[in-house]
Scaffold this motif. Sequence first.
Motif, mmCIF file in Angstrom:
data_model
loop_
_atom_site.group_PDB
_atom_site.id
_atom_site.type_symbol
_atom_site.label_atom_id
_atom_site.label_comp_id
_atom_site.label_asym_id
_atom_site.label_seq_id
_atom_site.Cartn_x
_atom_site.Cartn_y
_atom_site.Cartn_z
ATOM 1 N N ALA A 72 13.745 28.093 -27.683
ATOM 2 C CA ALA A 72 14.773 27.261 -27.063
ATOM 3 C C ALA A 72 15.814 28.109 -26.346
ATOM 4 C CB ALA A 72 15.435 26.376 -28.118
ATOM 5 N N GLN A 73 16.251 29.212 -26.969
ATOM 6 C CA GLN A 73 17.240 30.079 -26.341
ATOM 7 C C GLN A 73 16.686 30.719 -25.082
ATOM 8 O OE1 GLN A 73 20.416 30.496 -26.985
ATOM 9 N NE2 GLN A 73 20.755 32.093 -25.456
ATOM 10 N N GLY A 74 15.430 31.153 -25.126
ATOM 11 C CA GLY A 74 14.808 31.740 -23.946
ATOM 12 C C GLY A 74 14.708 30.738 -22.814
ATOM 13 N N TYR A 75 14.362 29.492 -23.159
ATOM 14 C CA TYR A 75 14.314 28.440 -22.130
ATOM 15 C C TYR A 75 15.691 28.242 -21.500
ATOM 16 C CZ TYR A 75 15.083 23.728 -20.417
ATOM 17 O OH TYR A 75 15.501 22.649 -19.672
ATOM 18 N N ILE A 76 16.717 28.180 -22.319
ATOM 19 C CA ILE A 76 18.081 27.963 -21.810
ATOM 20 C C ILE A 76 18.487 29.106 -20.890
ATOM 21 C CG2 ILE A 76 20.513 27.873 -22.500
ATOM 22 C CD1 ILE A 76 19.470 26.343 -25.044
ATOM 23 N N GLU A 77 18.160 30.339 -21.272
ATOM 24 C CA GLU A 77 18.500 31.488 -20.426
ATOM 25 C C GLU A 77 17.731 31.425 -19.100
ATOM 26 O OE1 GLU A 77 18.170 35.246 -22.390
ATOM 27 O OE2 GLU A 77 19.349 34.598 -24.122
ATOM 28 N N ALA A 78 16.457 31.055 -19.158
ATOM 29 C CA ALA A 78 15.673 30.949 -17.925
ATOM 30 C C ALA A 78 16.210 29.838 -17.032
ATOM 31 C CB ALA A 78 14.202 30.688 -18.268
ATOM 32 N N LYS A 79 16.592 28.715 -17.620
ATOM 33 C CA LYS A 79 17.122 27.599 -16.829
ATOM 34 C C LYS A 79 18.474 27.957 -16.213
ATOM 35 C CE LYS A 79 17.632 22.598 -16.737
ATOM 36 N NZ LYS A 79 16.600 22.485 -15.678
ATOM 37 N N ASN A 80 19.265 28.757 -16.917
ATOM 38 C CA ASN A 80 20.537 29.209 -16.347
ATOM 39 C C ASN A 80 20.308 30.069 -15.105
ATOM 40 O OD1 ASN A 80 22.034 27.887 -18.312
ATOM 41 N ND2 ASN A 80 22.279 29.698 -19.599
ATOM 42 N N LYS A 81 19.186 30.752 -15.061
ATOM 43 C CA LYS A 81 18.843 31.581 -13.910
ATOM 44 C C LYS A 81 18.237 30.758 -12.773
ATOM 45 C CE LYS A 81 17.858 35.662 -16.778
ATOM 46 N NZ LYS A 81 18.764 36.645 -16.154
ATOM 47 N N ASN A 82 17.519 29.693 -13.134
ATOM 48 C CA ASN A 82 16.837 28.865 -12.136
ATOM 49 C C ASN A 82 16.745 27.446 -12.687
ATOM 50 O OD1 ASN A 82 15.174 27.551 -10.340
ATOM 51 N ND2 ASN A 82 13.520 29.049 -10.421
ATOM 52 N N ASP A 83 17.476 26.528 -12.079
ATOM 53 C CA ASP A 83 17.532 25.154 -12.582
ATOM 54 C C ASP A 83 16.190 24.450 -12.492
ATOM 55 O OD1 ASP A 83 19.238 23.052 -13.694
ATOM 56 O OD2 ASP A 83 18.869 21.987 -11.812
ATOM 57 N N GLN A 84 15.244 25.023 -11.751
ATOM 58 C CA GLN A 84 13.918 24.420 -11.642
ATOM 59 C C GLN A 84 12.982 24.821 -12.786
ATOM 60 O OE1 GLN A 84 12.709 21.954 -9.550
ATOM 61 N NE2 GLN A 84 14.936 21.829 -9.314
ATOM 62 N N VAL A 85 13.485 25.582 -13.747
ATOM 63 C CA VAL A 85 12.733 25.803 -14.981
ATOM 64 C C VAL A 85 12.909 24.554 -15.835
ATOM 65 C CG1 VAL A 85 12.505 27.175 -17.078
ATOM 66 C CG2 VAL A 85 12.983 28.304 -14.893
ATOM 67 N N LEU A 86 11.801 23.896 -16.149
ATOM 68 C CA LEU A 86 11.835 22.581 -16.789
ATOM 69 C C LEU A 86 11.015 22.581 -18.066
ATOM 70 C CD1 LEU A 86 11.011 20.553 -13.541
ATOM 71 C CD2 LEU A 86 13.308 21.022 -14.464
ATOM 72 N N PRO A 87 11.486 21.905 -19.119
ATOM 73 C CA PRO A 87 10.675 21.796 -20.337
ATOM 74 C C PRO A 87 9.534 20.818 -20.117
ATOM 75 C CG PRO A 87 12.664 20.488 -20.574
ATOM 76 C CD PRO A 87 12.775 21.200 -19.242
ATOM 77 N N LEU A 88 8.378 21.128 -20.668
ATOM 78 C CA LEU A 88 7.212 20.254 -20.537
ATOM 79 C C LEU A 88 6.899 19.578 -21.872
ATOM 80 C CD1 LEU A 88 4.929 19.383 -18.512
ATOM 81 C CD2 LEU A 88 3.538 21.190 -19.565
ATOM 82 N N VAL A 89 6.585 20.370 -22.884
ATOM 83 C CA VAL A 89 6.237 19.831 -24.199
ATOM 84 C C VAL A 89 6.740 20.766 -25.289
ATOM 85 C CG1 VAL A 89 4.172 18.592 -23.409
ATOM 86 C CG2 VAL A 89 3.975 20.978 -24.159
ATOM 87 N N VAL A 90 6.861 20.218 -26.496
ATOM 88 C CA VAL A 90 7.100 21.017 -27.698
ATOM 89 C C VAL A 90 6.128 20.547 -28.775
ATOM 90 C CG1 VAL A 90 9.552 21.432 -27.240
ATOM 91 C CG2 VAL A 90 8.865 19.462 -28.606
ATOM 92 N N PRO A 91 5.793 21.421 -29.727
ATOM 93 C CA PRO A 91 4.997 20.962 -30.858
ATOM 94 C C PRO A 91 5.853 20.052 -31.742
ATOM 95 C CG PRO A 91 5.654 23.247 -31.155
ATOM 96 C CD PRO A 91 6.046 22.870 -29.767
ATOM 97 N N SER A 92 5.276 18.942 -32.148
ATOM 98 C CA SER A 92 5.988 17.995 -32.997
ATOM 99 C C SER A 92 6.030 18.491 -34.435
ATOM 100 C CB SER A 92 5.287 16.637 -32.970
ATOM 101 O OG SER A 92 4.096 16.690 -33.738
ATOM 102 N N GLY A 93 6.696 17.713 -35.283
ATOM 103 C CA GLY A 93 6.598 17.927 -36.716
ATOM 104 C C GLY A 93 5.413 17.156 -37.275
ATOM 105 N N GLU A 94 5.362 17.041 -38.601
ATOM 106 C CA GLU A 94 4.251 16.353 -39.256
ATOM 107 C C GLU A 94 4.129 14.902 -38.807
ATOM 108 O OE1 GLU A 94 4.548 16.711 -43.461
ATOM 109 O OE2 GLU A 94 4.328 18.902 -43.470
ATOM 110 N N SER A 95 5.252 14.308 -38.390
ATOM 111 C CA SER A 95 5.249 12.898 -37.993
ATOM 112 C C SER A 95 4.583 12.656 -36.645
ATOM 113 C CB SER A 95 6.686 12.378 -37.927
ATOM 114 O OG SER A 95 7.383 12.969 -36.834
ATOM 115 N N GLY A 96 4.347 13.714 -35.880
ATOM 116 C CA GLY A 96 3.812 13.557 -34.542
ATOM 117 C C GLY A 96 4.869 13.198 -33.516
ATOM 118 N N THR A 97 6.144 13.363 -33.886
ATOM 119 C CA THR A 97 7.264 13.028 -33.001
ATOM 120 C C THR A 97 8.259 14.184 -32.954
ATOM 121 O OG1 THR A 97 8.734 12.081 -34.686
ATOM 122 C CG2 THR A 97 7.011 10.640 -33.793
ATOM 123 N N LEU A 98 9.321 13.983 -32.166
ATOM 124 C CA LEU A 98 10.401 14.968 -32.104
ATOM 125 C C LEU A 98 11.318 14.915 -33.316
ATOM 126 C CD1 LEU A 98 11.525 14.642 -28.356
ATOM 127 C CD2 LEU A 98 10.309 16.566 -29.394
#
Length: 341
Positions: A89-115
């Motif tokens: 998450a921190q690496g994503y935030i740093e990359a997005k601060n450098k280029n606003d076109q860095v976008l999150p796509l997916v994350v692995p869920s927990g056991e529930s299959g959700t966020l």
Amino acid sequence: MKKSLLYVLTFILLFIAGCSSSGTAGQDSITIAWLPNESGTDLTDTRDEIGRMIEEKTGAEVTHQTTTDYIVAIEAIANGNADMAYLGAQGYIEAKNKNDQVLPLVVPSGESGTLDDAIYYSWLAVEIENADEYKNGDEFAIDNIQGKRFSFVSNSSTSGFRVPSTGIVDYFSEQPGFEDVTADDLLEGGDNHFFSDVLYGGSHQGSAVNLLSGNVDVAAFCDTCVNNYVELIEGEENRPGAIYKVREDAAEPFNTVTGKEFILISVTPVLNAPFVINGDNINEEMQAELLEVMTSDEVANNEKIFVPEDSDFSGLFSKTADERLVDVEDAWFNPIRELSN
């Protein structure tokens, strides 16, 4: 006239041939950057399997860019040298601060299959023989980490720096004599510093090995990055007091510390790490195709990506219930973003 017609037909045929050699979304290739934690040979099969599934869906050839430094992966996705990356998450935030076109796509869920339970854990660990130094009565406490030799992962790591440093600052800023301590005070060790020495493992695995090889007294690293190398031998998983042992058949870099034991003195939940894309490189059609394949049942049920509990395969994610990759928005990472404020 015949020559003109021939030129036109030739152009059309070349255009069609060019289109047929491209991915279905008009992109020939996708480069995926990986942090050092996921760049080891033990995860080669998982990386290749993710690449294969993307290739089958999009028609684009996938190339994997493994790294030995957090900054290399972050810069690669920010400046467009990589099209996709798996970052904390921190690496994503740093990359997005450098280029606003860095976008999150997916994350692995927990056991529930959700966020709702899409978390992993940041650990502070010490060698088992030193456990009593980090207790306040019967409970583990971090009071005595001050003045010790400490290992972080990288100052661009979420669970290997941002989260533990924030926790340390929050705790000690309420203790006499440390009211003004900041995260910057933890970056270096030495006389008149919070720690006597500070090392950086470069990866979570490297930080753990710094501890187990005796180079530091306390180390920060996360559960998911060392699960393939260690086993719980006592206590409750991801709780202070849990004791872990390095497997006898552990791969590099743990092959030099097999059989070594460590104990957790502090555990903090952390938001799961995202796969991100560079929106300057990946058009909307390709983004939609990537989202479709990454969140598919085929990926969720692929035992080389989501590894069953009873498997000896070294994969990227564990499968205990309904874990899968789920789509995510930028705002979900605000709790990590706020740690820097």
